[in-house]
Design an enzyme around this catalytic site. Structure first.
Site, PDB file in Angstrom:
ATOM      1  CG  HIS A  53      -1.593  -0.813   1.332  1.00  0.00           C
ATOM      2  ND1 HIS A  53      -2.405  -0.812   1.825  1.00  0.00           N
ATOM      3  CD2 HIS A  53      -2.822  -1.412   0.255  1.00  0.00           C
ATOM      4  CE1 HIS A  53      -3.796  -2.086   2.173  1.00  0.00           C
ATOM      5  NE2 HIS A  53      -3.955  -1.659   1.140  1.00  0.00           N
ATOM      6  CB  CYS A 108      -2.407   0.250   8.342  1.00  0.00           C
ATOM      7  SG  CYS A 108      -1.082   0.488   7.501  1.00  0.00           S
TER       8      CYS A 108
HETATM    9  N1  ARG Z   1      -3.514  -7.029   6.412  1.00  0.00           N
HETATM   10  C1  ARG Z   1      -4.421  -6.028   5.904  1.00  0.00           C
HETATM   11  C2  ARG Z   1      -4.299  -6.433   4.400  1.00  0.00           C
HETATM   12  O1  ARG Z   1      -2.957  -6.985   3.688  1.00  0.00           O
HETATM   13  C3  ARG Z   1      -3.371  -4.794   6.112  1.00  0.00           C
HETATM   14  C4  ARG Z   1      -3.755  -3.409   5.855  1.00  0.00           C
HETATM   15  C5  ARG Z   1      -2.584  -2.076   5.828  1.00  0.00           C
HETATM   16  N2  ARG Z   1      -2.617  -1.139   6.361  1.00  0.00           N
HETATM   17  C6  ARG Z   1      -2.998  -0.347   5.307  1.00  0.00           C
HETATM   18  N3  ARG Z   1      -3.342   0.434   4.853  1.00  0.00           N
HETATM   19  N4  ARG Z   1      -1.879  -0.292   4.885  1.00  0.00           N
HETATM   20  O2  ARG Z   1      -4.686  -5.701   4.017  1.00  0.00           O
END
Ligand code: ARG
Length: 273
Positions: A167, A261
């Site tokens: 991300h 996150c």
């Molecule tokens: N386990 C989640 C996923 O892989 C983690 C999300 C993390 N969020 C972020 N905004 N980077 O989607």
């Protein structure tokens, strides 16, 4: 240089049902132990930190069976009183989208529905007058055009190339209207060139900082809340005049998430603010 803190309004989700039951990014290992109670205490500490800084924290009810719902940044993109709902890449997270959408609607935001995969503020970061939008792993490139239509900010595509930084908010953090910090190696050569052009004074993070999710930080323009383990980045930030607040989110990191996150920024229309 005087650094002004701007009071923020955030949306968070208590990790009541947090677990690592599946693997949709390289951080997640469903066979490794997770201390769910510690996750809640660490998250509570993050929430309290925001409150102590004078920010407003709204809470959405967690839903049983949605272990990643704590990552509220993926619940939407909220700018100028408009909320764009999300569409997750992975079926394991799909049911989070309507839960967040219902919250935005009840809170009175003007709703827009996504036409393509879009994982919200995980991949969409407002930096001054530009919307930086990540793609390569989660958010579809096609959704960048919709973001521009909905919000009316020029959208700059950022091509992510390292699966650990899947991300945009794991590879880049917005510090204020003019400054960002990022890990150059997480971006394609063209995206790196764009970042150098837009942000010549940016802070370059090291791989060691990024590997503890140090760039998954939340800034109010003066205070930067970041993972406690990101010590080099914290020192660079202090050199630039920011106040750093280290938070240990070791349990949530096992799902690939850090402070940012867990935190969705709710931006009202300029007039309402
Ligand atoms: N386990 C989640 C996923 O892989 C983690 C999300 C993390 N969020 C972020 N905004 N980077 O989607």
């Amino acid at each position: 240089m005087t650094m002004d803190a701007t009071r923020q309004r955030f949306l968070m989700c208590r990790p009541t049902y947090f677990a690592v039951d599946y693997a949709i990014n390289p951080w997640m290992d469903p066979t490794a132990p997770v201390d769910a109670d510690l996750a809640i205490r660490q998250w509570e500490r993050l929430r309290q930190t925001y409150v102590d800084l004078g920010h407003e924290v709204e809470l959405i009810d967690p839903v049983a069976g949605l272990p990643d719902m704590v990552f509220a940044a993926n619940g939407g993109t909220v700018i100028d009183g408009k909320a764009m709902a999300v569409q997750f890449r992975d079926p394991q997270r799909a049911d989070e989208a309507p839960a967040y959408r219902a919250w935005f609607e009840a809170a009175g935001f003007e709703m827009h529905d996504p036409k393509h995969v879009n994982e919200g503020e995980g991949d969409v970061l407002l930096a001054g007058d530009h919307l930086l939008a990540g793609t390569g792993f989660r958010t579809a490139h096609a959704s960048h055009a919709q973001l521009q239509e909905v919000f009316g900010y020029p959208v700059i595509t950022m091509q992510l190339v390292d699966p650990r930084f899947y991300h945009l908010d794991t590879a880049l953090t917005v510090l204020d209207e003019r400054t960002v910090a990022y890990l150059p190696e997480a971006f394609s050569p063209g995206s790196r060139a764009v970042l150098r052009r837009l942000f010549p004074d940016a802070i370059h993070a090291t791989m060691a900082d990024a590997e503890v999710l140090g760039l998954n930080a939340v800034s109010d323009g003066r205070h930067v809340v970041l993972p406690a383990q990101a010590t080099d980045l914290a020192a660079k930030l202090r050199d630039r005049g920011y106040e750093t607040i280290g938070i240990d989110l070791s349990e949530l990191r096992k799902a690939g998430g850090g402070p940012k996150c867990c935190t969705l920024r709710l931006r009202q229309g300029k007039a309402v603010k």
